[in-house]
Design an enzyme around this catalytic site. Sequence first.
Site, mmCIF file in Angstrom:
data_model
loop_
_atom_site.group_PDB
_atom_site.id
_atom_site.type_symbol
_atom_site.label_atom_id
_atom_site.label_comp_id
_atom_site.label_asym_id
_atom_site.label_seq_id
_atom_site.Cartn_x
_atom_site.Cartn_y
_atom_site.Cartn_z
ATOM 1 N N LEU A 119 23.674 -1.356 -14.191
ATOM 2 C CA LEU A 119 23.790 -1.115 -15.627
ATOM 3 C C LEU A 119 24.902 -2.066 -16.071
ATOM 4 O O LEU A 119 26.071 -1.834 -15.781
ATOM 5 C CB LEU A 119 24.150 0.341 -15.938
ATOM 6 C CG LEU A 119 23.079 1.366 -15.645
ATOM 7 C CD1 LEU A 119 23.541 2.765 -16.048
ATOM 8 C CD2 LEU A 119 21.774 1.024 -16.337
ATOM 9 N N PRO A 120 24.537 -3.160 -16.735
ATOM 10 C CA PRO A 120 25.441 -4.300 -16.906
ATOM 11 C C PRO A 120 26.575 -4.101 -17.922
ATOM 12 O O PRO A 120 26.605 -4.728 -18.987
ATOM 13 C CB PRO A 120 24.494 -5.415 -17.331
ATOM 14 C CG PRO A 120 23.392 -4.715 -18.040
ATOM 15 C CD PRO A 120 23.216 -3.418 -17.302
ATOM 16 N N CYS A 121 27.528 -3.270 -17.558
ATOM 17 C CA CYS A 121 28.683 -3.054 -18.423
ATOM 18 C C CYS A 121 29.510 -4.332 -18.584
ATOM 19 O O CYS A 121 30.236 -4.482 -19.570
ATOM 20 C CB CYS A 121 29.545 -1.914 -17.903
ATOM 21 S SG CYS A 121 30.071 -2.089 -16.189
ATOM 22 N N HIS A 122 29.366 -5.258 -17.645
ATOM 23 C CA HIS A 122 30.083 -6.527 -17.766
ATOM 24 C C HIS A 122 29.609 -7.343 -18.965
ATOM 25 O O HIS A 122 30.308 -8.235 -19.414
ATOM 26 C CB HIS A 122 29.941 -7.349 -16.472
ATOM 27 C CG HIS A 122 28.536 -7.708 -16.128
ATOM 28 N ND1 HIS A 122 27.703 -6.832 -15.454
ATOM 29 C CD2 HIS A 122 27.816 -8.823 -16.367
ATOM 30 C CE1 HIS A 122 26.526 -7.416 -15.286
ATOM 31 N NE2 HIS A 122 26.568 -8.619 -15.836
ATOM 32 N N ARG A 123 28.456 -7.016 -19.515
ATOM 33 C CA ARG A 123 27.909 -7.740 -20.669
ATOM 34 C C ARG A 123 28.435 -7.209 -22.000
ATOM 35 O O ARG A 123 28.007 -7.669 -23.056
ATOM 36 C CB ARG A 123 26.387 -7.676 -20.650
ATOM 37 C CG ARG A 123 25.777 -8.361 -19.443
ATOM 38 C CD ARG A 123 24.270 -8.264 -19.417
ATOM 39 N NE ARG A 123 23.753 -8.737 -18.145
ATOM 40 C CZ ARG A 123 22.609 -8.349 -17.618
ATOM 41 N NH1 ARG A 123 21.837 -7.497 -18.248
ATOM 42 N NH2 ARG A 123 22.236 -8.825 -16.434
#
Length: 150
Positions: A119-123
């Site tokens: 779940l791309p929280c880095h985005r």
Amino acid sequence: MGGRIIADTPVGYLEIISDGTALTGIRSVGSITGEILTDEITAEAKRQLAEYFDKKRIRFELPLHPNGTDFQLRVWNALAEIPFGETRSYRDIAEAAGNPKACRAAGNAVGKNPFLIVLPCHRVIASDGTTGGFSADIRIKKYLLEFEKH
């Protein structure tokens, strides 16, 4: 029964945990410690993470079993919708979660994302374009953002 393995990745060691039917967590860890017990779910997650870092995968297809509040679940679902190589602001995530004024709460929920990278929280970045925070080492976030640009 469940499983727990450690994946050695370009961003360091990632602990992958399942309950036997779905992933329950992926997080950054400093070293390989504890019992390693591979199951089908953790093995598949490790394989898909390797494909991601080999630039052969841009979206994950894994069963997830997140444990959070209703708002956190909506935020985490919004994370799953951010396309590879793109970013969204915390405000965008708050809006997608159904509460446009809850930017700070959305940021807190992003920070509690139990599935690093998948779940791309880095985005998720600040509205002014700066990196913003990150639950793991901020260098990991910067690496992932740069990695997905190319």
